[in-house]
Write an enzyme that holds these catalytic residues in place. Structure first.
Site, PDB file in Angstrom:
ATOM      1  N   GLU A  41      30.666  37.373  41.632  1.00 21.42           N
ATOM      2  CA  GLU A  41      31.878  38.161  41.405  1.00 21.42           C
ATOM      3  C   GLU A  41      32.287  38.064  39.936  1.00 21.42           C
ATOM      4  O   GLU A  41      32.172  37.014  39.309  1.00 21.42           O
ATOM      5  CB  GLU A  41      33.004  37.617  42.290  1.00 21.42           C
ATOM      6  N   LYS A  68      37.073  45.631  46.007  1.00 18.29           N
ATOM      7  CA  LYS A  68      37.557  44.500  46.807  1.00 18.29           C
ATOM      8  C   LYS A  68      38.822  44.885  47.564  1.00 18.29           C
ATOM      9  O   LYS A  68      39.815  45.302  46.974  1.00 18.29           O
ATOM     10  CB  LYS A  68      37.820  43.315  45.888  1.00 18.29           C
ATOM     11  N   CYS A 114      34.323  37.768  47.866  1.00 17.38           N
ATOM     12  CA  CYS A 114      35.098  36.528  47.855  1.00 17.38           C
ATOM     13  C   CYS A 114      36.146  36.445  48.973  1.00 17.38           C
ATOM     14  O   CYS A 114      35.820  36.164  50.118  1.00 17.38           O
ATOM     15  CB  CYS A 114      35.719  36.348  46.474  1.00 17.38           C
TER      16      CYS A 114
END
Length: 260
Positions: free
Chosen positions: A44, A110, A144
């Site tokens: 990331e 995300k 994440c």
């Protein structure tokens, strides 16, 4: 459709808010991969580390990092994926790019921004789950903090591979280990986690623990913690088909509708 998908996971330290240096470092790591692979997976925010200082380091979809990814993917005949900070329509996104050798780009923004450190104050959240079709494999890319939300990852599309890229800090690494394994088991897929190592610009420490779990939740990698390391893993479609046919757990999955 091909039975095997060969992936390379790059567990790396990152230079804080220095895209140029990080691109150079990853160029060297990618050039050092021996033999051919189909997909290379980077962490990331691989050009900057997990920074909220988006204004000074954000790029566009026509920027240097996207150009670098396209050039390298073409040169190495490989798909390259990882997330960077993208500025678009007056918003910032933590955007995972999946760059194919032919230059085509698919991306995922995300969805679950990390409110604990105020990511939601800087970055706009993505709204769409994305399934990427590559070489006959269906890949679901996530980022994440998304890992903590199993409904978002639920395998309603019969995908083959779930990928999480991360800057997941060492103090909570046991959650990373447990949840990645759970996602593989509950979704009957390969689950790939690529995390960084080192210390970032706000003194957060990262220990890696990059891993690939198979359909049964068995680890098929052997990453050492706290060190930069690249590993190549071969995923087999026949492994997925064998156990989904034998253990028909996905047939009993709940039906649901996501509402924003």
């Amino acid at each position: 459709m091909q039975d095997e998908l060969k992936i390379a996971l790059i567990q790396s330290d990152l230079v804080w808010e220095n895209p140029k240096q990080n691109r150079e470092n990853f160029t060297q790591k990618i050039e050092n991969i021996l033999g051919s692979v189909h997909v290379i997976i980077l962490p990331e925010m691989f050009t900057t580390g997990f920074t909220m200082n988006a204004t000074s380091v954000a790029e566009t979809m026509q920027g240097e990092t996207v150009t670098w990814m396209k050039d390298l993917a073409s040169k190495k005949n490989v798909a390259i994926t990882g997330s960077i900070i993208i500025s678009e329509t007056n918003n910032f996104y933590n955007r995972l790019l999946f760059v194919k050798p032919n230059g085509k780009i698919e991306y995922y923004d995300k969805c679950h921004t990390f409110t604990l450190v105020g990511e939601h104050k800087t970055f706009s959240a993505g709204k769409e789950k994305v399934i990427i079709d590559y070489k006959g494999w269906k890949i679901c890319p996530l980022i994440c903090y998304d890992l903590r939300f199993p409904v978002w990852a639920r395998n309603t599309e019969d995908y083959d591979v779930l990928i999480y890229i991360a800057n997941w800090p060492q103090p909570r690494i046991s959650a990373w280990d447990a949840l990645l394994k759970a996602r593989a088991i509950e979704n009957m897929c390969y689950c790939v986690g690529v995390n960084r190592v080192g210390i970032d610009g706000v003194d957060s420490t990262y220990s890696g623990h990059s891993v690939v779990y198979d359909v049964l939740g068995n680890s098929i990698t052997s990453f050492d913690p706290n060190v930069e390391q690249t590993q190549i893993v071969v995923l087999k479609k026949s492994h997925i088909e064998r156990y989904r046919s034998k253990l028909k757990f996905l047939n009993d999955r709940d039906t649901f509708e996501l509402k924003s």
